[in-house]
Design an enzyme around this catalytic site. Structure first.
Site, PDB file in Angstrom:
ATOM      1  N   HIS A 306     -11.687   8.792 -11.500  1.00 32.22           N
ATOM      2  CA  HIS A 306     -11.546   8.857 -10.052  1.00 32.22           C
ATOM      3  C   HIS A 306     -10.071   8.844  -9.700  1.00 32.22           C
ATOM      4  O   HIS A 306      -9.293   8.155 -10.351  1.00 32.22           O
ATOM      5  CB  HIS A 306     -12.255   7.671  -9.381  1.00 32.22           C
ATOM      6  CG  HIS A 306     -12.506   7.907  -7.939  1.00 32.22           C
ATOM      7  ND1 HIS A 306     -11.561   7.652  -6.978  1.00 32.22           N
ATOM      8  CD2 HIS A 306     -13.579   8.421  -7.299  1.00 32.22           C
ATOM      9  CE1 HIS A 306     -12.059   7.984  -5.804  1.00 32.22           C
ATOM     10  NE2 HIS A 306     -13.266   8.459  -5.961  1.00 32.22           N
ATOM     11  N   ASP A 363     -20.976   9.499  -8.951  1.00 32.32           N
ATOM     12  CA  ASP A 363     -21.855  10.615  -9.329  1.00 32.32           C
ATOM     13  C   ASP A 363     -22.573  10.409 -10.662  1.00 32.32           C
ATOM     14  O   ASP A 363     -23.436  11.195 -11.026  1.00 32.32           O
ATOM     15  CB  ASP A 363     -21.042  11.921  -9.409  1.00 32.32           C
ATOM     16  CG  ASP A 363     -20.583  12.381  -8.038  1.00 32.32           C
ATOM     17  OD1 ASP A 363     -21.366  12.224  -7.091  1.00 32.32           O
ATOM     18  OD2 ASP A 363     -19.462  12.887  -7.915  1.00 32.32           O
TER      19      ASP A 363
END
Ligand code: CMC
Length: 429
Positions: A306, A363
């Site tokens: 991320h 996700d």
């Protein structure tokens, strides 16, 4: 209190830059005057360290794994709230009282059917069209049916109405297109069921069958976790489009398109495809870890890493818990979950991933939940659209309410050819 100043030395000249401090103590240098004073601009490929605006909507601290909407921790939101309430909170800055919530819900309900022209447009799409393309184009098409929302700037009442409209209709567009692809007629929206239960009902309606309350709630939790994430790629796209005072439908359609990419929301579809690939390869996740580490291979471990979270993604922690709850509730035993757990365990103890702070993101497990709910893989990113919609709207609204907001117009450092003379075609080699 006197203004804090940072000093920057350029070519022997000291430049004073005002320091901007956020409510959580975050600091930024205001470089507005830098070019005028020195001729320099800042260069930050991918906006890794650039604040594009100030915002009072979402706070996140990537090092500490903190995410808060309007000050409320995501963990408390996920436990106590519901998605429509979160949409209200993000957009209007406060938790609604009963009267305010009912009023908002009524407005959403008043938009619970699509204009006939819109359903006719959806009917023209090939059944194998990727639903994200359909979502973006049809959202943009709404502009043709609601000209009253095109005026810029909209007044407060219109802004509130268009937020309710999109909260009601984007999910209907998704479900309508899905029903078409499976050869079933559309089932109408019943917002009183609650946002997520209504959506699942539209998707999977069968006479005599009801969507389980707990399953509806679990999806609501997932949507709440996705609802906003400050200046990510799609939210920034919404702001950039909106900054030219283009209409809200254009801005949200742009957000949908930005989300589609596999480095952003499209990762949830790619995660499931990757897990299926590992399954087909006999479950050998080590091979995929090695591929992800190989700098000559463009493959990345989807659902890992991320830009902002460098410790853990608090949303992923909650999603992992929800995943166990839903699979148990639906009595689904999915071997992909074992592969995902194995992959996570392996990556978490691998120096490559540890050194780069690469952890599972939002996700990684969400696709397994969507699969258990019966959502087709190519609609996973559409689920992210539904979740992120209130955040996009809130970012758009905040920007449009800021009288000092400027059109987004970054600069560049030109690295192309220097001045040269035009050569007529007959003289070219
Ligand atoms: N697999 C393997 N290596 C990775 C991964 C990954 N998933 N993610 C980052 N790296 C490596 C990257 O190669 C680089 O290595 P080095 O320093 O040796 O060059 C280092 O880690 C830093 O990566 P980066 O690309 O500079 O980091 P970024 O902040 O620009 O990118 C990211 C963030 C999310 C795009 C990236 O981690 C990624 O591609 N992840 C996979 C896609 C994904 O899951 N996306 C969903 C993000 S969360 C939800 C959302 O935003 O929608």
């Amino acid at each position: 209190m006197s203004q804090e100043i940072a000093k920057l030395e350029i070519e022997g000249k000291i430049i004073e830059l005002p320091v901007i401090t956020g409510s959580e103590g975050e600091k930024a240098l205001d470089i507005k005057s830098l070019r005028a004073e020195t001729g320099y601009i800042t260069l930050d490929n991918g906006f890794v360290n650039t604040g594009s605006c100030t915002s009072a909507i979402t706070f996140l601290d990537g090092e500490k794994g903190i995410l808060r909407y309007r000050g409320y921790p995501i963990e408390q939101i996920a436990k106590g709230s519901n998605f429509l309430e979160v949409a209200y909170l993000l957009n209007f800055g406060k938790l609604p009282n009963k009267k305010e919530f009912n009023f908002f819900e009524e407005k959403v309900t008043s938009f619970a059917t699509l204009p006939e022209g819109i359903t006719k447009i959806i009917d023209q799409y090939p059944l194998d069209a990727h639903p994200m393309g359909v979502m973006s184009a049809v959202t943009s098409s709404l502009s043709a049916f609601y000209p009253e929302f095109l005026d810029a700037p909209l007044d407060n009442v219109q802004r509130e109405r268009v937020i309710a409209q999109l909260m009601a209709q984007v999910k209907i567009i998704a479900a309508y297109f899905y029903r078409r692809t499976i050869g079933k007629s559309a089932h109408r929206s019943h917002p009183s069921l609650g946002y997520s239960k209504d959506f699942l009902n539209m998707m999977f309606f069968e006479e005599g069958k009801e969507v389980d309350e707990a399953v509806g709630h679990a999806l609501d939790v997932l949507f709440m976790l996705h609802a906003d994430h400050e200046q990510n790629c799609s939210a920034s796209t919404v702001r950039v489009i909106g900054s030219s005072q283009a209409n809200v439908f254009a801005a949200i359609a742009g957000g949908i398109d930005a989300l589609w990419g596999q480095l952003h929301g499209g990762a949830n579809q790619r995660v499931l495809e990757m897990l299926e690939e590992i399954q087909k390869a006999g479950g050998d996740h080590k091979k995929f870890i090695a591929k992800a580490k190989d700098k000559n291979d463009s493959f990345r471990l989807m659902g890992f890493g991320h830009r902002v979270y460098k410790n853990f993604d608090p949303r992923a922690t909650i999603i992992k818990e929800q995943c166990d709850i839903i699979l148990e509730k639906l009595n689904v035993q999915d071997p992909l979950l074992d592969i995902a757990r194995g992959l996570e365990e392996e990556a978490r103890s691998d120096e490559y991933f540890v050194k780069r702070n690469l952890y599972p993101n939002v996700d990684f497990y969400s696709g397994i939940i969507y699969k258990a709910l019966g959502i087709p893989t190519n609609m996973f990113t559409v689920m992210f659209v539904l979740g992120r919609l209130p955040g996009w709207l809130a970012q758009w609204k905040e920007m449009r309410e800021d009288v000092a907001a400027k059109i987004a117009r970054p600069r560049q450092i030109y690295t192309g050819e220097r001045l040269r003379d035009y050569v007529p075609m007959k003289d070219r080699k």
